[in-house]
Design a protein around this motif. Structure first.
Motif, PDB file in Angstrom:
ATOM      1  N   ASN A  55     -24.531 -40.343 -10.259  1.00  0.00           N
ATOM      2  CA  ASN A  55     -23.923 -40.757 -11.602  1.00  0.00           C
ATOM      3  C   ASN A  55     -24.970 -40.828 -12.590  1.00  0.00           C
ATOM      4  O   ASN A  55     -24.381 -40.335 -13.773  1.00  0.00           O
ATOM      5  CB  ASN A  55     -23.351 -42.126 -11.274  1.00  0.00           C
ATOM      6  CG  ASN A  55     -21.808 -42.339 -11.791  1.00  0.00           C
ATOM      7  OD1 ASN A  55     -21.455 -41.641 -12.705  1.00  0.00           O
ATOM      8  ND2 ASN A  55     -21.171 -43.049 -10.881  1.00  0.00           N
ATOM      9  N   ALA A  56     -26.182 -41.289 -12.501  1.00  0.00           N
ATOM     10  CA  ALA A  56     -27.050 -41.164 -13.616  1.00  0.00           C
ATOM     11  C   ALA A  56     -27.329 -39.591 -13.848  1.00  0.00           C
ATOM     12  O   ALA A  56     -27.557 -39.316 -15.320  1.00  0.00           O
ATOM     13  CB  ALA A  56     -28.393 -41.700 -13.065  1.00  0.00           C
ATOM     14  N   LEU A  57     -27.396 -38.783 -12.857  1.00  0.00           N
ATOM     15  CA  LEU A  57     -27.314 -37.300 -13.325  1.00  0.00           C
ATOM     16  C   LEU A  57     -26.124 -36.838 -14.246  1.00  0.00           C
ATOM     17  O   LEU A  57     -26.392 -35.997 -14.964  1.00  0.00           O
ATOM     18  CB  LEU A  57     -27.833 -36.416 -11.987  1.00  0.00           C
ATOM     19  CG  LEU A  57     -29.101 -36.729 -11.457  1.00  0.00           C
ATOM     20  CD1 LEU A  57     -29.144 -36.355 -10.061  1.00  0.00           C
ATOM     21  CD2 LEU A  57     -30.200 -36.120 -12.265  1.00  0.00           C
ATOM     22  N   VAL A  58     -25.070 -37.135 -13.800  1.00  0.00           N
ATOM     23  CA  VAL A  58     -23.880 -36.795 -14.411  1.00  0.00           C
ATOM     24  C   VAL A  58     -23.755 -37.151 -16.047  1.00  0.00           C
ATOM     25  O   VAL A  58     -23.746 -36.370 -16.725  1.00  0.00           O
ATOM     26  CB  VAL A  58     -22.734 -37.478 -13.751  1.00  0.00           C
ATOM     27  CG1 VAL A  58     -21.596 -37.218 -14.515  1.00  0.00           C
ATOM     28  CG2 VAL A  58     -22.438 -36.779 -12.425  1.00  0.00           C
ATOM     29  N   GLU A  59     -24.327 -38.540 -16.019  1.00  0.00           N
ATOM     30  CA  GLU A  59     -24.632 -39.075 -17.513  1.00  0.00           C
ATOM     31  C   GLU A  59     -25.721 -38.455 -18.248  1.00  0.00           C
ATOM     32  O   GLU A  59     -25.359 -37.952 -19.369  1.00  0.00           O
ATOM     33  CB  GLU A  59     -24.734 -40.576 -17.440  1.00  0.00           C
ATOM     34  CG  GLU A  59     -23.639 -41.252 -17.005  1.00  0.00           C
ATOM     35  CD  GLU A  59     -23.666 -42.867 -16.633  1.00  0.00           C
ATOM     36  OE1 GLU A  59     -24.886 -43.177 -17.293  1.00  0.00           O
ATOM     37  OE2 GLU A  59     -23.046 -43.228 -16.376  1.00  0.00           O
TER      38      GLU A  59
ATOM     39  N   ALA B 119     -17.974 -33.383 -10.359  1.00  0.00           N
ATOM     40  CA  ALA B 119     -17.817 -32.266  -9.370  1.00  0.00           C
ATOM     41  C   ALA B 119     -18.483 -31.140  -9.519  1.00  0.00           C
ATOM     42  O   ALA B 119     -19.517 -30.734  -8.336  1.00  0.00           O
ATOM     43  CB  ALA B 119     -16.556 -31.796  -9.320  1.00  0.00           C
ATOM     44  N   ASN B 120     -18.780 -30.770 -10.763  1.00  0.00           N
ATOM     45  CA  ASN B 120     -19.738 -29.700 -10.630  1.00  0.00           C
ATOM     46  C   ASN B 120     -21.486 -30.144 -10.519  1.00  0.00           C
ATOM     47  O   ASN B 120     -22.165 -29.244  -9.993  1.00  0.00           O
ATOM     48  CB  ASN B 120     -19.825 -29.222 -12.409  1.00  0.00           C
ATOM     49  CG  ASN B 120     -20.336 -27.621 -12.494  1.00  0.00           C
ATOM     50  OD1 ASN B 120     -20.178 -27.098 -11.631  1.00  0.00           O
ATOM     51  ND2 ASN B 120     -20.743 -27.673 -13.522  1.00  0.00           N
ATOM     52  N   VAL B 121     -21.621 -31.306 -11.165  1.00  0.00           N
ATOM     53  CA  VAL B 121     -22.888 -31.772 -10.831  1.00  0.00           C
ATOM     54  C   VAL B 121     -23.404 -31.757  -9.317  1.00  0.00           C
ATOM     55  O   VAL B 121     -24.249 -31.613  -8.658  1.00  0.00           O
ATOM     56  CB  VAL B 121     -23.214 -33.211 -11.355  1.00  0.00           C
ATOM     57  CG1 VAL B 121     -24.468 -33.872 -10.881  1.00  0.00           C
ATOM     58  CG2 VAL B 121     -23.415 -32.830 -13.074  1.00  0.00           C
ATOM     59  N   SER B 122     -22.179 -32.258  -8.579  1.00  0.00           N
ATOM     60  CA  SER B 122     -22.424 -32.366  -7.062  1.00  0.00           C
ATOM     61  C   SER B 122     -22.738 -31.209  -6.345  1.00  0.00           C
ATOM     62  O   SER B 122     -23.488 -31.150  -5.684  1.00  0.00           O
ATOM     63  CB  SER B 122     -21.319 -33.170  -6.587  1.00  0.00           C
ATOM     64  OG  SER B 122     -21.285 -33.268  -5.052  1.00  0.00           O
ATOM     65  N   ARG B 123     -22.030 -30.180  -6.999  1.00  0.00           N
ATOM     66  CA  ARG B 123     -22.001 -28.851  -6.168  1.00  0.00           C
ATOM     67  C   ARG B 123     -23.435 -28.240  -6.546  1.00  0.00           C
ATOM     68  O   ARG B 123     -23.906 -27.711  -5.477  1.00  0.00           O
ATOM     69  CB  ARG B 123     -21.008 -27.676  -6.770  1.00  0.00           C
ATOM     70  CG  ARG B 123     -19.797 -27.914  -6.036  1.00  0.00           C
ATOM     71  CD  ARG B 123     -18.730 -26.928  -6.868  1.00  0.00           C
ATOM     72  NE  ARG B 123     -17.660 -27.345  -6.645  1.00  0.00           N
ATOM     73  CZ  ARG B 123     -16.902 -27.398  -5.275  1.00  0.00           C
ATOM     74  NH1 ARG B 123     -17.432 -26.996  -4.348  1.00  0.00           N
ATOM     75  NH2 ARG B 123     -15.730 -27.793  -5.262  1.00  0.00           N
ATOM     76  N   HIS B 124     -23.879 -28.410  -7.704  1.00  0.00           N
ATOM     77  CA  HIS B 124     -25.233 -27.893  -8.021  1.00  0.00           C
ATOM     78  C   HIS B 124     -26.281 -28.477  -7.296  1.00  0.00           C
ATOM     79  O   HIS B 124     -27.245 -28.208  -6.719  1.00  0.00           O
ATOM     80  CB  HIS B 124     -25.458 -27.956  -9.552  1.00  0.00           C
ATOM     81  CG  HIS B 124     -24.825 -26.895 -10.226  1.00  0.00           C
ATOM     82  ND1 HIS B 124     -24.876 -25.496  -9.846  1.00  0.00           N
ATOM     83  CD2 HIS B 124     -24.088 -27.197 -11.455  1.00  0.00           C
ATOM     84  CE1 HIS B 124     -24.279 -24.882 -11.098  1.00  0.00           C
ATOM     85  NE2 HIS B 124     -23.612 -25.584 -11.782  1.00  0.00           N
ATOM     86  N   LEU B 125     -26.082 -29.899  -7.186  1.00  0.00           N
ATOM     87  CA  LEU B 125     -26.990 -30.745  -6.300  1.00  0.00           C
ATOM     88  C   LEU B 125     -27.347 -30.351  -4.953  1.00  0.00           C
ATOM     89  O   LEU B 125     -28.269 -30.090  -4.327  1.00  0.00           O
ATOM     90  CB  LEU B 125     -26.891 -32.122  -6.086  1.00  0.00           C
ATOM     91  CG  LEU B 125     -26.891 -32.842  -7.708  1.00  0.00           C
ATOM     92  CD1 LEU B 125     -26.557 -34.309  -7.807  1.00  0.00           C
ATOM     93  CD2 LEU B 125     -28.470 -32.957  -8.046  1.00  0.00           C
ATOM     94  N   GLN B 126     -25.846 -29.785  -4.289  1.00  0.00           N
ATOM     95  CA  GLN B 126     -25.979 -29.561  -2.916  1.00  0.00           C
ATOM     96  C   GLN B 126     -26.796 -28.052  -2.981  1.00  0.00           C
ATOM     97  O   GLN B 126     -27.401 -27.716  -1.912  1.00  0.00           O
ATOM     98  CB  GLN B 126     -24.453 -29.084  -2.605  1.00  0.00           C
ATOM     99  CG  GLN B 126     -24.343 -28.344  -1.265  1.00  0.00           C
ATOM    100  CD  GLN B 126     -22.888 -28.362  -0.976  1.00  0.00           C
ATOM    101  OE1 GLN B 126     -22.423 -28.700  -0.057  1.00  0.00           O
ATOM    102  NE2 GLN B 126     -22.180 -27.374  -1.745  1.00  0.00           N
TER     103      GLN B 126
END
Lengths: 110, 110
Positions: free
Chosen positions: B42-46, B53-60
DNA sequence: CAAGCATATGAGTATATGCGCATATAAATT
DNA sequence: AATTTATATGCGCATATACTCATATGCTTG
């Protein structure tokens, strides 16, 4: 000049573009071949085993990214590594990868 | 171990893959944000302004490349930079780019 | 166990890019 | 000027991947 300043979106795109140029095996092969010194296109075609058209395109990509220099001499065109930071970049990545899987380390160099 | 041994095709693909992971602005933004230390999604999203969704994918993607570490704590998942060579990589590229166009250097950091 | 929150993921779409084939350009040679 | 040689490029196809939307999963709490 502050060292830890966050990058602008435009700057990030430039950095990403630079990494993208290095993100193709054939271009890495060309760079690696050019580590030995300046070469013309035909020599690079033979050294890499690629087609002339494909090699030419990749050389264009690398040159536009200012990683290679281009020198025309008669019919031939000679390319050479223009940005010395390429060496360090490749060393860094290779080193990091080798650490990462010491298992398959044998499939790394030949 | 020979330092100048040519790389196998498999090795080149690994290196290329690593560069490819770094060849996306959003992933670079995430890495840059994580330079400050461990963070949850969440902190990264903000911080990045991307979608969850996109942030999660890139983190993966970054995690699978072993560039980030992943630590689950209750509902949250914390990511952190796992490969210190990332710092040097980014420094190298940024430095090279800054030299390349000192003209637009003002649009580089904010 | 139901509900809620944080994160991950499947599906679909749009875009980018690598490759091969054929051909174009450019310079040297005859 | 015509031909040959070295390199570049237009075009079409196939594949990869980033993005969005909707939904699933996993953990926690009431």
């Amino acid at each position: 000049m502050a060292k830890k300043a966050p990058l602008t979106d435009a700057a990030l795109e430039h950095v990403a573009r630079r990494f993208a140029v290095l993100a193709e095996p054939m271009r890495l092969r060309l760079l690696q071949t050019l580590f030995a010194g300046e070469m013309n296109v035909n020599a690079l075609v033979e050294a890499t085993g690629g087609t002339q058209a494909n090699v030419s395109r990749h050389l264009q990509t690398l040159t536009q990214a200012h990683m290679l220099s281009r020198r025309k001499e008669g019919l031939q065109v000679f390319y050479a590594i223009a940005d010395p930071s390429i060496f360090k970049l490749c060393e860094l990545v290779c080193g990091s990868l080798e650490k990462q899987f010491t298992k398959h380390a044998d499939s790394f160099s030949r």
